[in-house]
Design an enzyme around this catalytic site. Structure first.
Site, mmCIF file in Angstrom:
data_model
loop_
_atom_site.group_PDB
_atom_site.id
_atom_site.type_symbol
_atom_site.label_atom_id
_atom_site.label_comp_id
_atom_site.label_asym_id
_atom_site.label_seq_id
_atom_site.Cartn_x
_atom_site.Cartn_y
_atom_site.Cartn_z
ATOM 1 N N GLU A 79 0.829 -1.209 0.000
ATOM 2 C CA GLU A 79 0.000 0.000 0.000
ATOM 3 C C GLU A 79 0.860 1.255 0.000
ATOM 4 O O GLU A 79 1.833 1.362 0.734
ATOM 5 C CB GLU A 79 -0.927 0.000 1.214
ATOM 6 C CG GLU A 79 -1.927 -1.148 1.238
ATOM 7 C CD GLU A 79 -2.939 -1.097 0.101
ATOM 8 O OE1 GLU A 79 -3.024 -0.064 -0.582
ATOM 9 O OE2 GLU A 79 -3.639 -2.112 -0.096
ATOM 10 N N CYS A 142 -8.179 -1.612 8.158
ATOM 11 C CA CYS A 142 -6.812 -1.654 7.613
ATOM 12 C C CYS A 142 -6.303 -0.247 7.303
ATOM 13 O O CYS A 142 -5.193 0.123 7.712
ATOM 14 C CB CYS A 142 -6.776 -2.526 6.359
ATOM 15 S SG CYS A 142 -6.860 -4.305 6.696
ATOM 16 N N HIS A 165 -1.250 -5.540 2.266
ATOM 17 C CA HIS A 165 -2.457 -6.363 2.236
ATOM 18 C C HIS A 165 -2.123 -7.737 1.651
ATOM 19 O O HIS A 165 -1.328 -7.842 0.714
ATOM 20 C CB HIS A 165 -3.531 -5.722 1.359
ATOM 21 C CG HIS A 165 -4.538 -4.941 2.123
ATOM 22 N ND1 HIS A 165 -4.843 -3.617 1.833
ATOM 23 C CD2 HIS A 165 -5.349 -5.278 3.168
ATOM 24 C CE1 HIS A 165 -5.789 -3.191 2.665
ATOM 25 N NE2 HIS A 165 -6.111 -4.190 3.477
#
Length: 213
Positions: A79, A142, A165
């Site tokens: 991410e 998250c 992730h």
């Protein structure tokens, strides 16, 4: 000290591969002589951040990699951006369902990961593990913990961190499901590659890893 975090199960599931991957990666990295701790976070808005902050205060890590499940994705996602927005499509494990709320009141609109995500992408793909740079960690717990982490690290000198992730692992899927999955051992190898790359890399690579939409 390296801190890895994963989440407890949520959404009615009995397991969460992010926590299993954190534990496996911890053992891989410890076998290489690195000091690593793994902490399981509750899948609860607010409470997850409190557990993370306590771990940061106690361990004083130099590197933090938080891990979460993104069921439906077919690869490990590094991410890039955390946004200051909680907008939950389902309740968390305490029944909270914030809508259009800030993670940190008055905080910046977004933070970028301080991990070398493109160098890590190359390392993970060279290991034969499917991976990508992701431009969104969603708006559930998250992203909440990713933003909380980066907000905390903004005031902690010389500490880098970010969020990864992982897909479903095969045992979570009903027989005959067409949903993508990945073995926890491969998730752990990917996390270990991210950690090794971050420890060895000060400037990220310049390579194409964006998206058109």
């Amino acid at each position: 000290m390296i801190l890895l975090t994963g989440f407890e199960p949520f959404g009615g599931q009995s397991s969460n591969p992010s926590w299993a991957a954190a534990l496996h990666a911890r053992e891989l990295l410890r076998s290489e002589g690195l000091a690593v701790r793994a902490v399981e976070l509750p899948c609860i808005f607010g409470a997850a951040g409190a557990v993370l902050r306590d771990a940061l205060d106690e361990l004083e890590p130099e590197l933090v990699v938080c891990i979460g499940q993104a069921g439906g994705r077919d690869r490990v996602s590094l991410e890039r951006v955390a946004i200051n927005c909680d907008d939950a499509p389902i309740p968390d494990n305490a029944g909270n369902q914030p809508l259009d709320s800030e993670v940190v009141q008055g905080g910046p609109a977004a933070y970028f990961s301080s991990l070398p995500v493109k160098a890590a992408l190359r390392a993970v793909t060279l290991a034969g593990i499917p991976a990508e740079i992701s431009q969104t960690a969603g708006t559930y717990v998250c992203n909440h913990i990713f933003y909380t982490l980066m907000h905390e690290l903004a005031s902690r000198a010389d500490v880098r961190g970010g969020f990864v992730h992982v897909p479903f692992e095969p045992g979570q899927l009903p027989e005959g499901s067409a949903a993508p999955s990945l073995a926890v051992t491969l998730m752990a190898e990917a996390i270990a590659a991210v950690v090794r790359t971050a420890l060895a890399t000060t400037a990220d690579l310049k390579l194409s890893a964006g998206t058109v939409h």
